[in-house]
Each structure stands twice: as structure tokens, then as C-alpha cells.
Design an enzyme around this catalytic site. Structure first.
Site, PDB file in Angstrom:
ATOM      1  N   ASP A 346       0.858  -1.182   0.000  1.00  0.00           N
ATOM      2  CA  ASP A 346       0.000   0.000   0.000  1.00  0.00           C
ATOM      3  C   ASP A 346       0.901   1.241   0.000  1.00  0.00           C
ATOM      4  O   ASP A 346       2.123   1.108  -0.047  1.00  0.00           O
ATOM      5  CB  ASP A 346      -0.909   0.012   1.249  1.00  0.00           C
ATOM      6  N   ASP A 348       1.442   4.692   2.333  1.00  0.00           N
ATOM      7  CA  ASP A 348       1.027   5.330   3.585  1.00  0.00           C
ATOM      8  C   ASP A 348       1.405   6.809   3.576  1.00  0.00           C
ATOM      9  O   ASP A 348       2.505   7.163   3.150  1.00  0.00           O
ATOM     10  CB  ASP A 348       1.729   4.650   4.770  1.00  0.00           C
ATOM     11  N   ASP A 396      -3.204   4.444   2.760  1.00  0.00           N
ATOM     12  CA  ASP A 396      -3.502   4.719   4.171  1.00  0.00           C
ATOM     13  C   ASP A 396      -3.228   6.186   4.439  1.00  0.00           C
ATOM     14  O   ASP A 396      -2.104   6.658   4.256  1.00  0.00           O
ATOM     15  CB  ASP A 396      -2.590   3.879   5.083  1.00  0.00           C
TER      16      ASP A 396
HETATM   17  P1  UTP Z   1       2.172  -1.058   6.510  1.00  0.00           P
HETATM   18  O1  UTP Z   1       1.317  -2.196   6.924  1.00  0.00           O
HETATM   19  O2  UTP Z   1       1.749  -0.267   5.352  1.00  0.00           O
HETATM   20  O3  UTP Z   1       3.634  -1.648   6.334  1.00  0.00           O
HETATM   21  O4  UTP Z   1       2.275  -0.107   7.764  1.00  0.00           O
HETATM   22  P2  UTP Z   1       4.833  -1.146   5.432  1.00  0.00           P
HETATM   23  O5  UTP Z   1       6.008  -1.161   6.327  1.00  0.00           O
HETATM   24  O6  UTP Z   1       4.490   0.153   4.774  1.00  0.00           O
HETATM   25  O7  UTP Z   1       5.027  -2.270   4.380  1.00  0.00           O
HETATM   26  P3  UTP Z   1       4.235  -2.529   3.007  1.00  0.00           P
HETATM   27  O8  UTP Z   1       5.216  -2.325   1.947  1.00  0.00           O
HETATM   28  O9  UTP Z   1       3.100  -1.555   2.936  1.00  0.00           O
HETATM   29  O10 UTP Z   1       3.788  -3.937   3.097  1.00  0.00           O
HETATM   30  C1  UTP Z   1       3.173   0.966   7.864  1.00  0.00           C
HETATM   31  C2  UTP Z   1       3.463   1.215   9.286  1.00  0.00           C
HETATM   32  O11 UTP Z   1       2.434   1.892   9.916  1.00  0.00           O
HETATM   33  C3  UTP Z   1       2.297   1.497  11.249  1.00  0.00           C
HETATM   34  C4  UTP Z   1       3.171   0.306  11.470  1.00  0.00           C
HETATM   35  O12 UTP Z   1       4.267   0.678  12.242  1.00  0.00           O
HETATM   36  C5  UTP Z   1       3.606  -0.079  10.069  1.00  0.00           C
HETATM   37  O13 UTP Z   1       4.891  -0.569  10.041  1.00  0.00           O
HETATM   38  N1  UTP Z   1       0.898   1.179  11.571  1.00  0.00           N
HETATM   39  C6  UTP Z   1       0.141   0.486  10.699  1.00  0.00           C
HETATM   40  C7  UTP Z   1       0.383   1.586  12.761  1.00  0.00           C
HETATM   41  O14 UTP Z   1       1.082   2.211  13.566  1.00  0.00           O
HETATM   42  N2  UTP Z   1      -0.913   1.282  13.054  1.00  0.00           N
HETATM   43  C8  UTP Z   1      -1.712   0.589  12.200  1.00  0.00           C
HETATM   44  O15 UTP Z   1      -2.890   0.343  12.508  1.00  0.00           O
HETATM   45  C9  UTP Z   1      -1.167   0.192  10.990  1.00  0.00           C
HETATM   46 MG    MG Z   2       2.748   0.417   3.654  1.00  0.00          MG
END
Ligand code: UTP
Ligand code: MG
Length: 471
Positions: A346, A348, A396
Site C-alpha cells: 500500500d 502510507d 492509508d
Molecule cells: P504497513 O502495513 O503499510 O507496512 O504499515 P509497510 O512497512 O508500509 O510495508 P508494506 O510495503 O506496505 O507492506 C506501515 C506502518 O504503519 C504502522 C506500522 O508501524 C507499520 O509498520 N501502523 C500500521 C500503525 O502504527 N498502526 C496501524 O494500525 C497500521
Molecule cells: Mg505500507
């Protein structure tokens, strides 16, 4: 004039000898012309033996390399044979060198290739006993001379530097399959053990090639070590092979690949006897959440990874939409892309705006979603799939108050690193850290921070760059 100490050197000197050799306190000036002034080689005798070392030293000198008899701070390349990265590091630790940051620790294959080529060949991963690929670093100085970290490895990921250059992928891939399988079976203890082991191996600057290399590495429980040993011996793990062929694992993997489907739903579908998504979609008795409906509808798009180019394109759209409502806002890409990953599941974003009110913060995301929804309807793209020219991407969006932005940025940049940062804060500092704040339980106060660097400083930790947080 003192005589050369090495008998082999005397034998090979012959007519090429230009001037008598001088011996300093720590090095011998070779009689051969030095063609490559920038390099100073030291050949490690350990496991190579005196005779072969002397032979290689002489040969390299004849080819124009500067080879020194003794280790000193002027050495740039250490060449070893039959030694693992960890063995060379361990040896180096006892050598009392002032500066080791410029050192290349190389396998003898580099020297042999260089001598054959008549010049020092480029050092690549296959030559490097200790890899220091900091090419992801935005700091050009670090790209050239990354530090050679010879320190005790911490059990906390937040005290390790973990780049995307994983020297132990063969092990970490195996651990991740096992951890995931334990997660599917809700065995948290074993899941965590394999996740921590994967995380620590990703931070190592060398490849594990024997069980001796695992000595002194934290987070490697017996169960983990058994897997490492089997991979070293057989090239693969029988446990991993069994998991990959396991029907429950395969089904859970498939079901959780649908956006909105977690362990509970997977368990239910598995118990109902489902093994494919097609059958599940056709079951009229099943009720899907709005997320799961979207997950099925855009399944192909969502399982294909998001590229950095796509993430950048999404970033433009997010900024455009956010700035329509809050022109002062900062929009930062967080998550894996901020850590330098080339692909993600995704994209973020963290959004924050100086001077925004609580109301502004609450309303921003609904306003942005509304704007996109209207655009989607206007463009007629709706859910038409035939010959489509667009791709569904998970995004996100996180909005936070401006004074909390450092905590939110640190939290959402993520990886296992972030979890260990919280664990470290709790157990080592009596503080509570989350995505919003840092609380000092001893002083009973919230600690303010304007940047991630300040949060690390509050915790008494060295600053770790986002691209070193790939734990
Ligand atoms: P991600 O699930 O998007 O992981 O969450 P990522 O590290 O970006 O990896 P990919 O490439 O998308 O798979 C990003 C970060 O946001 C935080 C977590 O620390 C996560 O590593 N997070 C996510 C939260 O703090 N709360 C949440 O509910 C979700
Ligand atoms: Mg991510």
C-alpha cells in the site's frame, strides 16, 4: 639495511629488484612498482597459512599491488580465505585499529580476479565478506564509506541498523514462512521467535555460513538454530517445505490476501471446507464487509505490488486533494516507501498542518474521500473492469495534530523496528511510546519532540535513519 624476513620474497625477487628493501616499524616497502597507490592490502594468515599467504603477497606485489606485511591504520583492503565475515570481524575486533570505516573485508576471490585482470576489480557482494551496501543512503559520504560496525548486537531492533541489503535472505525467508504459519495457528510465542530471528539476521553485515557465525547473536532460540543448521547443511528447511505444502497454510495465505480478510474469517472459510476464492465469492449465504467486497472486486490490482512510480503518482493526487482544503498542510509518504522499499502493498501518508483546529483535523479525511468519490463518479470509472486504464491501490491516510507529527511520523514509518522501539522505551527507560506521544513514567511528564531525532535523544538512543529501519 635489514634483510627481508620472508624467504619466499627473497626467492622471487630476481632481476626485477630495483632497490634494497627497507623495513619500517610496521611495513615493508616492496621492491615492485606500485601501480595502485590508493590501495593498501593486508592478507590475513588465519586459515590461509604462512606459505600460501607469502605466495599471494609476492604475486600481488609483482602485479603492482601494495601489500603490507602488518596490519595498520593505512590498510584499505583485508583479504581472507576460508574465513566467514563474522570470523574476520571477530579477528579485527582484537586488532586495536583506530579507524576501520574505510576497510573493505574481502574474500581471496577478489584478489585472484584482480591479479588476473591486472587491476583491482570492483568489489561486489560476492567478494565482500562484510557487506556495507549503503547505496540507499541519501548521504553521499555514507554511500562511499559506510561505517564498519563492530559492536555487540542488541536484542532491540531500534539499536541495530537494518538496511534493505539482507545478506541472510535464505534464512530470513524461511523464518518468515514459519512465523506466518505460527501466526495462522495463533501461536504467538513461536511466531514472535521467528520474526525476531528474521529481524536480527537482516541487520547482520555478513552471511552466516556456519553455526559458529551465530555465536553471540541474540534472539536465536534453539528452534531457530535448528532451522539455520538444516539450511546450512541441506540448503533448505524440511519444516518450511512442509509448511509451504500444508493445506491450511496455503488456504490462509490465499484468504488473507483478500483486503479485509483476517484470521477469524480465514478460519471460518477453512472450516467450511473452502479452498479457493471463486467458490467463496459464489456462496450467497456468506456476508462480506464493505472492505472484503472491495477486496474481491479489486483483487488482481491489490495483490500486485505498488511500485515506487505508482506511489509517487498517488502522492501527487493526495497532495492535490489535501491542499484543496488545507493549503498549509505537509504531506509525507511514510511506511515502507519512506524506508527506501521499491515496492509495497500500500502507500502510507501522514498529513499534518500548522495551525489546524481539531475540527479541521477531523474533517479533512472525509472531505478528501468525498472529493475523490465525486471525481470517480464524474469520470464514469466506477467499478467498470473491462479494458480499464486505471489500477486500484490501497492508500492509508493519517491526519495528526501538528505538535504530534514527530511521533506519528516515527510510528507510521514502521517495520518491526517501531515495535522494538516501544519495547525498549518500556523496559529500558520506563517510558511509554506510541504514535502520539512519549511519556516518562518516572518524571510523570510527556516529553515534547519536534523531530524524530529528538525522540531518539529522549530515549538515549543513537539516531537511526528511516532506510536503516528495515528490521
Ligand atoms: P504497513 O502495513 O503499510 O507496512 O504499515 P509497510 O512497512 O508500509 O510495508 P508494506 O510495503 O506496505 O507492506 C506501515 C506502518 O504503519 C504502522 C506500522 O508501524 C507499520 O509498520 N501502523 C500500521 C500503525 O502504527 N498502526 C496501524 O494500525 C497500521
Ligand atoms: Mg505500507
Amino acid at each position: 639495511m635489514p634483510l627481508p624476513t620472508n624467504p619466499l620474497q627473497m626467492v622471487h625477487l630476481g632481476p626485477r629488484k630495483k632497490r634494497p628493501r627497507q623495513m619500517g616499524a610496521s611495513m615493508v616497502c616492496p621492491p615492485h612498482d606500485i601501480k595502485f597507490q590508493d590501495l593498501a592490502l593486508y592478507i590475513l594468515e588465519k586459515k590461509m597459512g604462512t606459505t600460501r599467504r607469502a605466495f599471494l603477497m609476492e604475486l600481488a606485489r609483482r602485479k603492482g599491488f601494495r601489500v603490507e606485511d602488518e596490519l595498520s591504520d593505512s590498510i584499505t583492503h583485508i583479504v581472507a580465505e576460508n574465513n566467514s565475515g563474522s570470523e574476520v570481524l571477530e579477528w579485527l575486533q582484537g586488532q586495536n585499529l583506530k579507524a576501520s570505516s574505510q576497510l573493505e573485508l574481502l574474500d581471496v576471490s577478489w584478489l585472484i580476479e584482480s591479479m588476473a585482470a591486472g587491476r583491482p576489480v570492483e568489489t561486489t557482494g560476492k567478494h565482500q565478506l562484510v557487506k556495507r551496501d549503503y547505496s540507499a543512503s541519501p548521504n553521499p559520504e555514507l554511500q562511499k564509506t559506510p561505517p564498519l560496525v563492530i559492536k555487540k548486537i542488541s536484542q532491540y531492533a531500534c539499536q541495530r541498523r537494518t538496511t534493505l541489503n539482507n545478506c541472510n535472505q535464505i534464512f530470513t525467508d524461511a523464518f518468515e514462512v514459519l512465523a506466518e504459519n505460527y501466526e495462522f495457528r495463533e501461536n504467538e510465542v513461536f511466531c514472535l521467535a521467528f520474526m525476531r530471528a528474521a529481524s536480527v539476521l537482516k541487520s547482520l553485515p555478513f552471511t552466516i555460513i556456519s553455526m559458529k557465525d551465530t555465536e553471540g547473536i541474540p534472539c536465536l532460540e534453539d528452534k531457530v538454530k535448528c532451522v539455520i543448521e538444516e539450511i546450512i547443511e541441506d540448503g533448505e528447511s524440511s519444516e518450511v517445505k512442509a509448511v509451504l505444502n500444508d493445506e491450511r497454510y496455503q488456504s490462509f495465505k490465499l484468504f488473507t490476501s483478500v483486503f479485509g480478510v483476517g484470521l477469524k474469517t480465514s478460519e471460518k472459510w477453512f472450516r467450511m471446507g473452502y479452498r479457493t476464492l471463486n467458490k467463496i465469492k459464489l456462496d450467497k449465504t456468506l456476508k462480506f464487509t464493505p472492505m472484503q467486497k472491495a477486496g474481491f472486486l479489486y483483487y488482481e490490482d491489490l495483490v500486485s505490488c505498488v511500485t515506487r512510480a505508482e506511489a509517487e503518482a498517488v502522492c501527487m493526487l493526495v497532495k492535490e486533494a489535501v491542499w484543496a482544503f488545507l493549503p498549509e498542510a505537509f504531506v509525507t509518504m511514510t511506511g515502507g516507501f519512506r524506508r527506501g522499499k521499491k515496492i509495497g502493498h500500500d502507500v502510507d501518508f501522514l498529513i499534518t498542518s500548522p495551525g489546524s483546529t481539531d475540527e479541521d483535523e477531523e474533517q479533512l479525511l472525509p472531505k478528501v474521500i468525498n472529493l475523490w468519490e465525486r471525481k470517480r463518479v464524474d469520470s464514469g470509472k466506477c467499478s467498470q473492469q473491462e479494458g480499464k486504464t486505471w489500477k486500484a491501490i490501497r492508500v492509508d491516510l493519517v491526519m495528526c495534530p501538528y505538535e504530534r507529527r514527530a511521533f506519528a511520523l516515527l510510528g507510521w514509518t514502521g517495520s518491526r523496528f517501531e515495535r522494538d522501539l516501544r519495547r525498549y522505551a518500556t523496559h529500558e527507560r520506563k517510558m511509554i511510546l506510541d504514535n502520539h506521544a512519549l511519556y516518562d513514567k518516572t518524571k510523570k511528564i510527556f516529553l515534547k519532540a519536534e523531530s524524530e531525532e529528538e525522540i531518539f535523544a529522549h530515549l538515549g538512543l543513537d539516531y537511526i535513519e528511516p532506510w536503516e529501519r528495515n528490521a
